[in-house]
Design a protein around this motif. Structure first.
Motif, mmCIF file in Angstrom:
data_model
loop_
_atom_site.group_PDB
_atom_site.id
_atom_site.type_symbol
_atom_site.label_atom_id
_atom_site.label_comp_id
_atom_site.label_asym_id
_atom_site.label_seq_id
_atom_site.Cartn_x
_atom_site.Cartn_y
_atom_site.Cartn_z
ATOM 1 N N UNK A 474 -2.264 -6.694 -7.775
ATOM 2 C CA UNK A 474 -1.897 -7.921 -8.466
ATOM 3 C C UNK A 474 -0.866 -7.673 -9.558
ATOM 4 N N UNK A 475 -0.862 -6.460 -10.125
ATOM 5 C CA UNK A 475 0.034 -6.147 -11.232
ATOM 6 C C UNK A 475 0.126 -4.636 -11.362
ATOM 7 N N UNK A 476 1.050 -4.153 -12.189
ATOM 8 C CA UNK A 476 1.117 -2.716 -12.423
ATOM 9 C C UNK A 476 -0.043 -2.303 -13.323
ATOM 10 N N UNK A 477 -0.442 -1.046 -13.217
ATOM 11 C CA UNK A 477 -1.528 -0.537 -14.032
ATOM 12 C C UNK A 477 -1.443 0.961 -14.191
ATOM 13 N N UNK A 478 -2.032 1.472 -15.248
ATOM 14 C CA UNK A 478 -2.032 2.907 -15.504
ATOM 15 C C UNK A 478 -2.809 3.620 -14.403
#
Length: 518
Positions: A474-478
């Motif tokens: 859904x989105x970028x993440x670490x």
């Protein structure tokens, strides 16, 4: 020396404020408010100037070799009748016959056939693509005899836009050893067999075109594709990656003719192939169970207009349910995820029945027409709907004619999503362009070329479309792989027409820039 990349002053769709993103060791290592920390020593710093950072895009259904070879073929997709097609073909043939043999005319290269470039010009096949005859006033008029009136001695092969049908003139029938097919019309398995021969160009030639197509995909923010080409994709992509084609990740499909050898080799869906820099993974086992809408071979409960009472008036079921179950059991018990091509509502119902008997999930490719009672079964059975929204824009008029009264459940992406089914978006290139922005725009807007939205109730949200185009991220993440795209506008708030032409400023694959226009 470090290969770290520090992206300054980016924005994440759906979040306020700017942030800095650190890419290191092929991963997203940090996402912090902009200006909070300094760039690590030695890291390459790129100022995004408020642009938006999203997960890299995937096209979940392509035929990559065929897509790459299109530039060597003749586009006949604008033909509005058999008569119009003949006029276009005559013009092309006249241009080719009057051109130097080494280069073709303009973008047309006559040396695009499965024969070698040493083939005499008089018998060098001309290959056209994109034919859409389903709405022609003279549909079914195209025959070998008709093609012969303009083609002379040059073999001519024309493929339908959906790749499920093709037409040959008499010279091509002789050239490919098909004299027993006097009408020149091939459909389904017969057509697929011929298309495989057309794709069998020398490796160096094909791979050069593949490299160009891969770079073009990277310029659109694409980091990966699921390649469902009807070839030995493992051999092809091993060779291509070894030669330096490194701008895409590839999950390769396996067809029935390679199933046993793949099982013997221990291939399992999701596993990385050694010595491919992590770029090549095993994809699904693909099997085709019916035809297509434009060719009027998608297997449906209702008869097709104009075919009532004829053989195959409901379309074609090419794999019976019991045979499908045997194939899927063999694949799934060996660790290969099944991907079943099903377009018509009857084909989808039968495929879901088989998945219920199988007791494990998989994918249905296309799911273009689905019975009301079958939407919920996708989620219940753990079957992902791998769909191609741009087909809805290409085929809306065809569907209104041949699936009249049923189009409320055609290309019904929101009904699938609302039922709980997992969605994956793709193009089916070369049937539609390998361009996830066009794909998402079609899913979000259900319109193109200024026309009103077609069954607007089946639009999905921009967030759902983006998630279905990024392998469910859904989105970028670490911690995620540093496969990212940087775009000029917020994809979650952009109108569908703006999505269709989204400018991409950068693409990163494992932290390495495969496209940079900053």
């Amino acid at each position: 020396m470090t290969d770290d990349v520090f992206l300054r002053r980016g924005r994440i769709p759906g979040h306020d404020g700017e942030c800095d993103v650190l890419l290191a060791d092929s991963r997203v290592r940090a996402i912090v408010p902009s200006g909070l920390v300094r760039a690590p020593a030695g890291a390459a710093t790129i100022d995004l100037d408020g642009r938006f950072v999203i997960p890299g895009l995937w096209d979940n259904h392509v035929h990559f070799t065929q897509w790459s070879l299109l530039r060597r073929r003749i586009d006949l997709g604008l033909a509005t009748s058999a008569t119009d097609l003949l006029a276009r073909l005559r013009s092309t043939l006249n241009a080719l016959d009057g051109a130097p043999q080494a280069g073709g005319v303009g973008s047309i290269d006559p040396l695009q056939a499965s024969s070698s470039s040493a083939t005499p010009a008089a018998i060098t096949p001309l290959i056209g693509y994109g034919v859409r005859d389903s709405l022609w006033p003279d549909t079914n008029a195209l025959t070998a005899t008709l093609l012969d009136t303009v083609s002379g001695e040059r073999p001519v092969v024309l493929s339908s836009a959906d790749l499920h049908g093709c037409w040959l003139n008499s010279a091509a029938l002789a050239f490919y050893g098909l004299r027993g097919r006097p009408t020149g019309r091939l459909r389904e398995d017969d057509c697929f067999a011929l298309l495989r021969r057309l794709d069998d160009v020398p490796d160096l030639e094909a791979d050069a075109l593949v490299a160009d197509a891969a770079r073009a995909a990277a310029r659109l923010g694409v980091v990966g594709v699921v390649d469902l080409e009807m070839r030995d994709n493992l051999t092809d992509w091993r060779r291509r990656i070894a030669s330096g084609i490194d701008s895409l990740r590839v999950a390769f499909g396996i067809y029935s003719e390679h199933l046993e050898s793949s099982i013997e080799a221990g291939l399992r869906t999701g596993e990385v192939i050694p010595d491919t820099a992590g770029l090549l993974t095993v994809g699904p086992f693909k099997i085709i169970t019916d035809g297509s809408l434009n060719t009027r071979t998608a297997y449906c409960f209702d008869e097709y207009e104009g075919l009532e009472g004829q053989a195959h008036s409901h379309g074609l079921l090419t794999v019976a349910p019991d045979a499908l179950l045997i194939a899927l059991e063999r694949a799934s018990t060996s660790g290969l995820t099944p991907a079943v091509h099903a377009i018509g509502d009857h084909a989808n119902a039968l495929a879901l029945d088989v998945f219920a008997r199988l007791g494990s999930g998989g994918r249905i490719e296309h799911a273009q027409l689905v019975s009301d009672s079958d939407f919920s079964r996708f989620a219940e059975l753990g079957v992902t709907a791998s769909v191609q929204p741009e087909h809805a824009m290409d085929d809306r008029d065809v569907a209104d004619r041949y699936w009249n009264g049923r189009t409320d459940r055609a290309f019904a992406f929101e009904s699938l999503r609302a039922s709980g089914a997992a969605l994956l978006l793709g193009s089916d290139a070369p049937v539609a362009p390998l361009d996830p922005w066009q794909t998402m725009a079609a899913a979000v807007g259900r319109s193109r070329d200024g026309r009103p939205a077609w069954h607007a109730e089946q639009r999905i949200s921009a967030q759902a479309a983006l998630t279905a185009s990024t392998n469910r991220l859904a989105s970028i993440g670490v911690g995620m792989a540093a496969d990212l795209a940087v775009v000029e506008r917020d994809p979650l708030t952009s109108p569908a027409d703006d999505l269709r032409a989204m400018p991409v400023a950068a693409t990163f694959l494992a932290g390495r820039a495969t496209h940079l226009a900053l």
